[in-house]
Design an enzyme around this catalytic site. Structure first.
Site, PDB file in Angstrom:
ATOM      1  N   GLU A 110     132.147 -39.704 180.628  1.00 46.34           N
ATOM      2  CA  GLU A 110     131.483 -40.237 179.567  1.00 46.34           C
ATOM      3  C   GLU A 110     131.915 -41.779 179.439  1.00 46.34           C
ATOM      4  O   GLU A 110     132.890 -42.170 178.934  1.00 46.34           O
ATOM      5  CB  GLU A 110     131.721 -39.752 178.453  1.00 46.34           C
ATOM      6  CG  GLU A 110     131.479 -38.051 178.279  1.00 46.34           C
ATOM      7  CD  GLU A 110     130.992 -37.385 177.207  1.00 46.34           C
ATOM      8  OE1 GLU A 110     129.742 -37.152 177.015  1.00 46.34           O
ATOM      9  OE2 GLU A 110     131.614 -37.738 176.189  1.00 46.34           O
ATOM     10  N   GLU A 157     135.211 -40.404 170.869  1.00 47.97           N
ATOM     11  CA  GLU A 157     135.135 -40.483 169.471  1.00 47.97           C
ATOM     12  C   GLU A 157     136.557 -39.887 168.802  1.00 47.97           C
ATOM     13  O   GLU A 157     137.246 -40.647 167.791  1.00 47.97           O
ATOM     14  CB  GLU A 157     133.868 -39.918 168.801  1.00 47.97           C
ATOM     15  CG  GLU A 157     132.922 -40.602 169.007  1.00 47.97           C
ATOM     16  CD  GLU A 157     131.439 -39.612 169.078  1.00 47.97           C
ATOM     17  OE1 GLU A 157     131.396 -38.624 168.721  1.00 47.97           O
ATOM     18  OE2 GLU A 157     130.530 -40.381 169.701  1.00 47.97           O
ATOM     19  N   GLY A 194     125.489 -42.419 172.933  1.00 52.05           N
ATOM     20  CA  GLY A 194     125.031 -42.900 171.637  1.00 52.05           C
ATOM     21  C   GLY A 194     124.291 -44.101 171.666  1.00 52.05           C
ATOM     22  O   GLY A 194     123.699 -44.508 170.454  1.00 52.05           O
ATOM     23  N   HIS A 237     137.406 -36.298 173.593  1.00 50.20           N
ATOM     24  CA  HIS A 237     136.183 -36.974 173.439  1.00 50.20           C
ATOM     25  C   HIS A 237     136.508 -38.378 173.088  1.00 50.20           C
ATOM     26  O   HIS A 237     137.415 -38.558 172.312  1.00 50.20           O
ATOM     27  CB  HIS A 237     135.267 -36.160 172.385  1.00 50.20           C
ATOM     28  CG  HIS A 237     133.812 -36.965 172.458  1.00 50.20           C
ATOM     29  ND1 HIS A 237     133.485 -38.120 171.867  1.00 50.20           N
ATOM     30  CD2 HIS A 237     132.636 -36.206 173.007  1.00 50.20           C
ATOM     31  CE1 HIS A 237     132.048 -38.435 172.033  1.00 50.20           C
ATOM     32  NE2 HIS A 237     131.776 -37.239 173.026  1.00 50.20           N
ATOM     33  N   SER A 276     123.917 -40.762 176.614  1.00 48.78           N
ATOM     34  CA  SER A 276     122.440 -40.799 176.328  1.00 48.78           C
ATOM     35  C   SER A 276     121.553 -40.147 177.386  1.00 48.78           C
ATOM     36  O   SER A 276     120.696 -40.721 178.052  1.00 48.78           O
ATOM     37  CB  SER A 276     122.232 -42.373 176.583  1.00 48.78           C
ATOM     38  OG  SER A 276     122.754 -43.037 175.507  1.00 48.78           O
ATOM     39  N   ASN A 299     127.057 -31.149 172.632  1.00 50.37           N
ATOM     40  CA  ASN A 299     128.006 -31.488 171.593  1.00 50.37           C
ATOM     41  C   ASN A 299     127.212 -32.084 170.468  1.00 50.37           C
ATOM     42  O   ASN A 299     126.915 -33.050 170.341  1.00 50.37           O
ATOM     43  CB  ASN A 299     128.872 -32.611 172.230  1.00 50.37           C
ATOM     44  CG  ASN A 299     129.798 -33.235 171.204  1.00 50.37           C
ATOM     45  OD1 ASN A 299     130.320 -32.737 170.195  1.00 50.37           O
ATOM     46  ND2 ASN A 299     130.309 -34.600 171.396  1.00 50.37           N
ATOM     47  N   TRP A 300     127.247 -31.246 169.259  1.00 50.18           N
ATOM     48  CA  TRP A 300     126.562 -31.638 168.081  1.00 50.18           C
ATOM     49  C   TRP A 300     127.231 -32.635 167.234  1.00 50.18           C
ATOM     50  O   TRP A 300     126.750 -32.931 166.226  1.00 50.18           O
ATOM     51  CB  TRP A 300     126.241 -30.223 167.348  1.00 50.18           C
ATOM     52  CG  TRP A 300     125.069 -29.366 167.895  1.00 50.18           C
ATOM     53  CD1 TRP A 300     124.410 -29.785 169.274  1.00 50.18           C
ATOM     54  CD2 TRP A 300     124.720 -28.338 167.422  1.00 50.18           C
ATOM     55  NE1 TRP A 300     123.214 -28.773 169.303  1.00 50.18           N
ATOM     56  CE2 TRP A 300     123.651 -27.891 168.108  1.00 50.18           C
ATOM     57  CE3 TRP A 300     124.906 -27.306 166.459  1.00 50.18           C
ATOM     58  CZ2 TRP A 300     122.838 -26.889 168.089  1.00 50.18           C
ATOM     59  CZ3 TRP A 300     124.365 -26.267 166.057  1.00 50.18           C
ATOM     60  CH2 TRP A 300     123.292 -25.823 166.827  1.00 50.18           C
ATOM     61  N   LYS A 301     128.289 -32.862 167.755  1.00 52.82           N
ATOM     62  CA  LYS A 301     129.374 -33.735 166.663  1.00 52.82           C
ATOM     63  C   LYS A 301     129.218 -33.307 165.388  1.00 52.82           C
ATOM     64  O   LYS A 301     129.309 -32.258 164.861  1.00 52.82           O
ATOM     65  CB  LYS A 301     128.831 -35.319 166.835  1.00 52.82           C
ATOM     66  CG  LYS A 301     128.713 -35.621 168.355  1.00 52.82           C
ATOM     67  CD  LYS A 301     128.631 -36.983 168.666  1.00 52.82           C
ATOM     68  CE  LYS A 301     128.245 -37.419 169.945  1.00 52.82           C
ATOM     69  NZ  LYS A 301     128.173 -38.516 170.387  1.00 52.82           N
TER      70      LYS A 301
HETATM   71  C1  PEP Z   1     128.582 -37.295 173.712  1.00 53.02           C
HETATM   72  O1  PEP Z   1     128.645 -36.971 172.403  1.00 53.02           O
HETATM   73  O2  PEP Z   1     129.267 -36.628 174.351  1.00 53.02           O
HETATM   74  C2  PEP Z   1     127.421 -37.912 174.130  1.00 53.02           C
HETATM   75  C3  PEP Z   1     127.308 -38.116 175.365  1.00 53.02           C
HETATM   76  O3  PEP Z   1     126.423 -38.450 173.117  1.00 53.02           O
HETATM   77  P1  PEP Z   1     125.013 -38.830 173.582  1.00 53.02           P
HETATM   78  O4  PEP Z   1     124.304 -38.043 174.574  1.00 53.02           O
HETATM   79  O5  PEP Z   1     124.184 -39.056 172.222  1.00 53.02           O
HETATM   80  O6  PEP Z   1     125.067 -40.173 174.325  1.00 53.02           O
END
Ligand code: PEP
Length: 258
Positions: free
Chosen positions: A164, A97, A170, A95, A208, A9-11
């Site tokens: 998640e 976010e 992050g 997600h 992470s 997931n590049w956001k």
């Molecule tokens: C995500 O954006 O779904 C995610 C898990 O980010 P990160 O791996 O940076 O924690």
């Protein structure tokens, strides 16, 4: 055994040029790995460029969001037909976010999943508790609420779930493999109790994930893969995560052959 599934997931990262550069370096790094399913979800603006390069590979292309209406006066939104025509086969929905910054509720998430599935897109549904909720021992209550609301009147075909924990996204704070497996086990039991076909559905861990912790997380029986943010932005680190995820299959195959 469920095939491991690793999704990037590049956001809101990478221009079209950066996307092409990443994918051109990444493809040769994973070309021999056939025991892991891989998906990349770049920003909307990079989908078509990514699709052109990925077409000759087994790497899937996904979007990070979708709107729940099929077309019309919804400025700035993206429909399922647009995603399909840009080469996507999958979409990430719910997600944290999007829930946090764009006020997405389980009801909206449910509408988005229905529209995506109706149009043949696979879905990665994200769920997970905040730090406060975990500290108040509300993790399972939150997961129950998100599963109930998001999956209302939806069958499990074409769905993957990403657990998640919001406190791990992050932040560099990964859930321990035991914490991840405990939550995944809860999700699996919920699905078995409430839906058909729960044993086939893959549950990914996200938060992470790095090349260093992938193998340990994946060694847990209920962890079928990962949704990767930060560590998916560099081709070598994402490729290493894919390779390490395949170890689960290789260990299983060795066990079966003894
Ligand atoms: C995500 O954006 O779904 C995610 C898990 O980010 P990160 O791996 O940076 O924690």
């Amino acid at each position: 055994m469920r095939k491991p599934f690793i999704s990037a997931n590049w956001k809101m990262n990478k221009t079209v040029d950066e996307t092409e550069e990443f994918i051109n370096s990444f493809i040769p790094m994973v070309k021999d790995i056939t025991d892991v399913e891989v998906l990349i979800a770049p920003p909307f603006t990079s989908l078509q460029a990514a699709s052109r390069i990925l077409k000759t590979t087994n790497i899937k292309l996904g979007a990070q969001n979708i709107f729940y209406e099929e077309k019309g006066a919804f400025t700035g939104e993206i429909s399922p037909a647009m995603l399909l025509s840009a080469g996507c086969s999958c979409v990430i929905i719910g997600h944290s976010e999007r829930r946090q910054y764009f006020m997405e509720t389980d009801e909206i998430v449910n509408k988005k999943i229905k529209t995506a599935r109706k149009n043949g897109l696979e879905v990665i549904l994200c769920i997970g508790e905040s730090l406060k909720e975990r500290e108040e021992n509300k993790t399972f209550e939150v997961l129950n609420g998100q599963l109930t609301g998001s999956l209302k009147d939806i069958s499990l075909e074409g769905i993957t779930i990403a657990y998640e924990p919001v406190w791990a996204i992050g932040t560099g704070k990964t859930a321990t493999k035991e914490q991840a497996n405990e939550a995944h086990e809860y999700i699996r039991k919920w699905l078995v109790k409430n839906k058909e076909g729960a044993d086939k559905l893959r549950i990914l861990y996200g938060g992470s994930v790095t090349p260093d912790n992938t193998e340990a997380l994946m060694s847990e029986p209920e962890v079928d893969g990962a949704l990767v943010g930060g560590a998916s932005l560099k081709p070598d680190s994402f490729a290493q995560i894919v390779k390490n995820a395949g170890e689960k299959i290789r260990v299983n195959n060795r066990r079966m052959s003894v």
